[in-house]
Design an enzyme around this catalytic site. Structure first.
Site, short mmCIF file in Angstrom:
data_model
loop_
_atom_site.label_atom_id
_atom_site.label_comp_id
_atom_site.label_asym_id
_atom_site.label_seq_id
_atom_site.Cartn_x
_atom_site.Cartn_y
_atom_site.Cartn_z
CG PHE A 150 -11.25 -2.67 1.22
CD1 PHE A 150 -10.24 -3.58 1.49
CD2 PHE A 150 -11.72 -2.57 -0.08
CE1 PHE A 150 -9.71 -4.38 0.49
CE2 PHE A 150 -11.20 -3.36 -1.10
CZ PHE A 150 -10.18 -4.28 -0.80
CB VAL A 200 5.50 1.94 16.25
CG1 VAL A 200 6.80 2.74 16.27
CG2 VAL A 200 4.65 2.28 17.46
N GLY A 222 -0.51 8.83 0.27
CA GLY A 222 -1.08 7.90 1.26
C GLY A 222 -0.31 7.85 2.57
CD GLU A 279 -2.81 8.68 10.68
OE1 GLU A 279 -3.80 8.09 11.11
OE2 GLU A 279 -1.82 8.07 10.22
CG ASP A 315 0.85 9.56 13.44
OD1 ASP A 315 -0.04 8.70 13.37
OD2 ASP A 315 2.03 9.34 13.11
CE LYS A 327 2.93 6.41 13.76
NZ LYS A 327 3.36 7.17 12.59
N GLY A 330 2.73 4.40 4.30
CA GLY A 330 2.56 4.01 2.90
C GLY A 330 1.72 2.75 2.78
N1 HSE Z 1 0.31 9.26 9.11
C1 HSE Z 1 1.30 8.35 9.59
C2 HSE Z 1 2.68 8.87 9.25
C3 HSE Z 1 1.05 7.02 8.96
O1 HSE Z 1 2.78 9.78 8.43
O2 HSE Z 1 3.66 8.40 9.80
C4 HSE Z 1 1.76 5.88 9.62
O3 HSE Z 1 1.39 5.73 10.97
#
Ligand code: HSE
Length: 349
Positions: free
Chosen positions: A13, A157, A211, A214, A225, A229, A327
């Site tokens: 959450f 993604v 936000g 990660e 990251d 993806k 986001g």
């Molecule tokens: N931390 C990732 C980014 C979040 O900045 O793209 C979305 O996967």
């Protein structure tokens, strides 16, 4: 007419779980009237914020209020408290699990165990968590098929920008042979802010506050990251069987303000580019690396947390999708895409 109410349990959450909950609340009426979709969120279990279960459904307005005020959900009035994630998955009356706990791209845990538990107790599972899909998509798809349940992961993604649905549904049969673009919002935001004169550390802090990053932002700035993806895209869209550490990967940590500025003076912008290409012999090559992109190139003008992916196809040339890549609401919305997809698949027989 019998109206089926989908009973949802949220595992996690944080930013995404709260974003999804907000959208569920705001769209409740139109989801019912336009899409025949009715829901109850019956349980939420979060390692840090606590857990609550009510088989008749939770008051989502109250939950959002409480988590905003106190940072946790233990003071929610009523319901059964204290169930951990696995007990919540296994023993609540939920029929759809939303896995939005933190991402671990090294082990995939605890998310892989959550998804397996959901499948094993015959529950559909939607996730934005990249760990299970980057590390174990084939195993999880096979398990879900065996059990006759659906797993969906659009938000892994480009968050709520429907890149996977575009590739897997709309462009199915188009002969996609190459995928290239910007698929990490945090690094693209940092590079964009550095161009405005902000230092790297301050730009990263802003990306965290907004936000985008990660829980452990080294996954973003180190390129892992984006690596997760592109491995997902290579395996799911191009039919590869890449392991997460197969492709070469470099992040943006070595790029300085001077690099950003001197590239601009030369007519270029630094971008973290991920790509995967299917070769004639069936092999797939992927990589993540910062590249100096000419300002005239479309990718050079994708700024801030926005992402962009170009699918090179046999029959419709290049098809590009641009949109938010991170986001609260954008990623929360990706969960809704999948939940509605499962609803359509399972309710119109
Ligand atoms: N931390 C990732 C980014 C979040 O900045 O793209 C979305 O996967």
């Amino acid at each position: 007419m019998i109206i089926m109410v989908t009973r949802i349990a949220l595992i996690g959450f944080g930013v995404v779980g709260q974003g999804f909950t907000k959208i569920l609340l705001e769209q409740k009426e139109s989801l019912k009237t336009q899409h025949g979709f009715e829901y109850e969120v019956v349980a939420i279990s979060d390692t840090m914020k606590g857990s609550v279960y009510d088989e008749n459904g939770l008051d989502l307005n109250k939950l959002l209020e409480i988590v905003e005020e106190t940072g946790e959900i233990n003071s929610y009035p009523g319901g059964i408290k204290g169930w951990d994630s696995l007990k919540t998955i296994n023993e609540t009356n939920s029929d759809l699990i939303v896995e939005v706990a933190w991402t671990d791209l090294t082990t995939g845990e605890p998310a892989i165990s959550h998804v397996k538990a959901a499948i094993n107790c015959n529950k559909h599972c939607v996730m934005t968590n990249k760990g299970p899909i980057a590390l174990a998509v084939n195993e999880l798809e096979a398990l879900a098929k065996d059990k006759g349940v659906q797993i969906r992961y659009e938000g892994t993604v480009m968050s709520g920008t429907p890149a996977l649905n575009l590739a897997m549904l709309t462009l199915a049969g188009s002969g996609i042979y190459k995928i290239q673009g910007i698929i990490n919002g945090t690094t693209n935001y940092i590079l964009s802010e550095m161009e405005k004169g902000l230092g790297y550390d301050e730009a990263l802090k802003q990306a965290q506050d907004l936000g985008y990053a990660e829980a452990d932002p080294t996954a973003d700035v180190g390129g892992y990251d984006a690596l997760g993806k592109i491995v997902i895209l290579a395996n799911v869209v191009l039919g590869a069987n890449l392991k997460k550490d197969d492709p070469p990967c470099e992040g943006i940590t070595k790029i300085t303000l001077d690099d950003v500025n001197s590239a601009l003076e030369e007519g270029f912008r630094w971008k973290l580019i991920a790509s995967a290409e299917l070769h004639d012999d069936g092999s797939v090559e992927a990589s993540v690396a910062p590249k100096k992109v000419p300002l005239s190139h479309p990718l050079a003008n994708v700024m801030g947390p926005t992402n962009s992916l170009t699918f090179s196809t046999k029959y419709v040339d290049d098809v590009t999708i641009i949109g938010p890549g991170a986001g609260k609401e954008a990623t929360g919305f990706s969960v809704l895409i999948d939940v509605l997809d499962i609803h359509r698949l399972t309710s119109y027989k």
